[in-house]
Design an enzyme around this catalytic site. Structure first.
Site, PDB file in Angstrom:
ATOM      1  N   HIS A  34      51.492  34.133  32.545  1.00  0.00           N
ATOM      2  CA  HIS A  34      50.764  32.917  32.185  1.00  0.00           C
ATOM      3  C   HIS A  34      51.776  31.810  31.943  1.00  0.00           C
ATOM      4  CE1 HIS A  34      52.058  34.050  28.190  1.00  0.00           C
ATOM      5  NE2 HIS A  34      51.442  35.219  28.312  1.00  0.00           N
ATOM      6  N   HIS A  37      54.926  32.523  29.906  1.00  0.00           N
ATOM      7  CA  HIS A  37      56.031  33.134  30.667  1.00  0.00           C
ATOM      8  C   HIS A  37      56.720  32.074  31.519  1.00  0.00           C
ATOM      9  CE1 HIS A  37      53.411  36.890  30.296  1.00  0.00           C
ATOM     10  NE2 HIS A  37      54.531  37.237  29.713  1.00  0.00           N
ATOM     11  N   GLN A  61      55.912  51.724  24.252  1.00  0.00           N
ATOM     12  CA  GLN A  61      55.725  50.792  23.124  1.00  0.00           C
ATOM     13  C   GLN A  61      54.274  50.657  22.707  1.00  0.00           C
ATOM     14  OE1 GLN A  61      57.359  47.356  25.509  1.00  0.00           O
ATOM     15  NE2 GLN A  61      55.883  46.190  24.316  1.00  0.00           N
ATOM     16  N   GLN A 156      59.740  40.853  17.238  1.00  0.00           N
ATOM     17  CA  GLN A 156      60.386  41.459  18.409  1.00  0.00           C
ATOM     18  C   GLN A 156      61.682  40.709  18.753  1.00  0.00           C
ATOM     19  OE1 GLN A 156      58.384  42.855  22.188  1.00  0.00           O
ATOM     20  NE2 GLN A 156      58.952  40.817  22.872  1.00  0.00           N
TER      21      GLN A 156
HETATM   22  O1  PAF Z   1      56.987  41.070  24.905  1.00  0.00           O
HETATM   23  C1  PAF Z   1      56.721  41.851  25.846  1.00  0.00           C
HETATM   24  O2  PAF Z   1      56.008  41.531  26.787  1.00  0.00           O
HETATM   25  C2  PAF Z   1      57.303  43.247  25.829  1.00  0.00           C
HETATM   26  O3  PAF Z   1      57.379  43.743  24.543  1.00  0.00           O
HETATM   27  C3  PAF Z   1      58.680  43.337  26.547  1.00  0.00           C
HETATM   28  C4  PAF Z   1      59.738  42.505  25.822  1.00  0.00           C
HETATM   29  C5  PAF Z   1      58.536  42.866  27.966  1.00  0.00           C
HETATM   30  C6  PAF Z   1      59.166  44.785  26.559  1.00  0.00           C
HETATM   31  O4  PAF Z   1      58.285  45.613  27.249  1.00  0.00           O
END
Ligand code: PAF
Length: 283
Positions: A34, A37, A61, A156
């Site tokens: 989107h 990004h 994850q 993150q």
């Molecule tokens: O933020 C995300 O989309 C994910 O956590 C990442 C950093 C691509 C890792 O899979």
């Protein structure tokens, strides 16, 4: 547009770029791209010769199998969107699970000096082990000079900075401001799964964060948290999972406000079965 499905081919290509002294930016994604990004990628293109975009829904994850299964997978339209940004300067790495993990789909256990025990770490068991595992692996494969991560996932971002510091990974991690829709909703791949009534209700999250910020000027963190909890109790559509005011560096929940410290409010909300997170700097 160069789209690599396996790390061996990608590595050879990157070797060539490195031998030509070309600088590499990197944007890690799970696809369903989107404008958020796109803003990271555009910044990467301004600061590097080439930008690698990884598109990989990382199974380790996810703490919720249904979320993993339902996560949008839209590689074809992702590649089209990237081609519109730049056919020549963007490289896509869209590996299979096997290319990343072989047959052993497990994460490594990481310590991020306590950052992992707060908020998302508390509510999503094993999440940051999965993130650390994939991001470290992608850094090793791609060997970027600079890597761009959005502040929507502020925890993150802090954890990835800590990972880089702990493992001496030679990459500069750059945090980028949250990209919002016109009505304030933070851009997320999950937004595409919101049913209309939930999408319409979702800007309430940012609106509440903004008022919480105002209130934090003259009220204690506890009072502000109570106010936010009440607002969501009155909302029939959105369900609050947590609202936390934390120290921006340690991510520890604030007990007593100290003027010189920097604070941030973090929120996680369910809109139907879709979990949305957001945050805001308070001072
Ligand atoms: O933020 C995300 O989309 C994910 O956590 C990442 C950093 C691509 C890792 O899979």
């Amino acid at each position: 547009m160069n789209v690599f499905k396996n790390k061996i081919d990608l590595n050879l290509y990157i070797d060539t770029l490195k031998s030509q002294n070309r600088t590499l930016g990197f944007v890690a994604t799970m696809g369903a791209l989107h404008q958020g990004h796109a803003s990271l990628i555009n910044l990467g293109l301004n600061q590097n010769d080439v930008v690698v975009v990884s598109v990989f829904v990382n199974p380790t994850q996810f703490d919720n199998e249904e979320d993993l299964v339902k996560y949008p997978r839209t590689l074809e339209s992702d590649v089209n969107l990237l081609a519109m940004i730049s056919e020549e300067k963007i490289i896509v790495y869209a590996p299979s699970v096997e290319d990343i993990y072989g047959t052993n789909i497990v994460s490594t256990s990481f310590s991020y000096d306590g950052l992992e025990h707060e908020m998302e770490g508390r509510f999503r068991a094993g999440h940051f082990d999965g993130v650390g595992t994939i991001v470290k692996r992608l850094f090793e494969i791609i060997r970027p000079d600079k890597a761009y991560f959005g502040e929507k996932d502020f925890q993150q971002l802090m954890i990835i900075k800590k990972l880089v510091e702990k493992y001496n990974i030679p990459v500069e991690v750059i945090g980028c401001e949250i990209y919002r829709a016109k009505d304030g909703l933070a851009m997320s791949s999950r937004n595409s799964r919101l049913k209309p009534a939930y999408r319409k209700a979702a800007p309430f999250i940012f609106k509440t964060l903004n008022t919480a910020k105002e209130k934090f000027g003259t009220n204690s963190a506890t009072k502000v948290s109570e106010w936010v909890t009440n607002q969501f109790a009155k909302n029939d559509i959105l369900e609050l999972e947590y609202f936390i005011i934390a120290n921006s560096s340690t991510l520890k929940t604030v007990k007593r406000k100290i003027n010189q410290k920097s604070y941030r409010a973090f929120i996680a909300v369910y809109a139907d079965d879709i979990r949305l997170i957001d945050n805001i700097a308070l001072n």
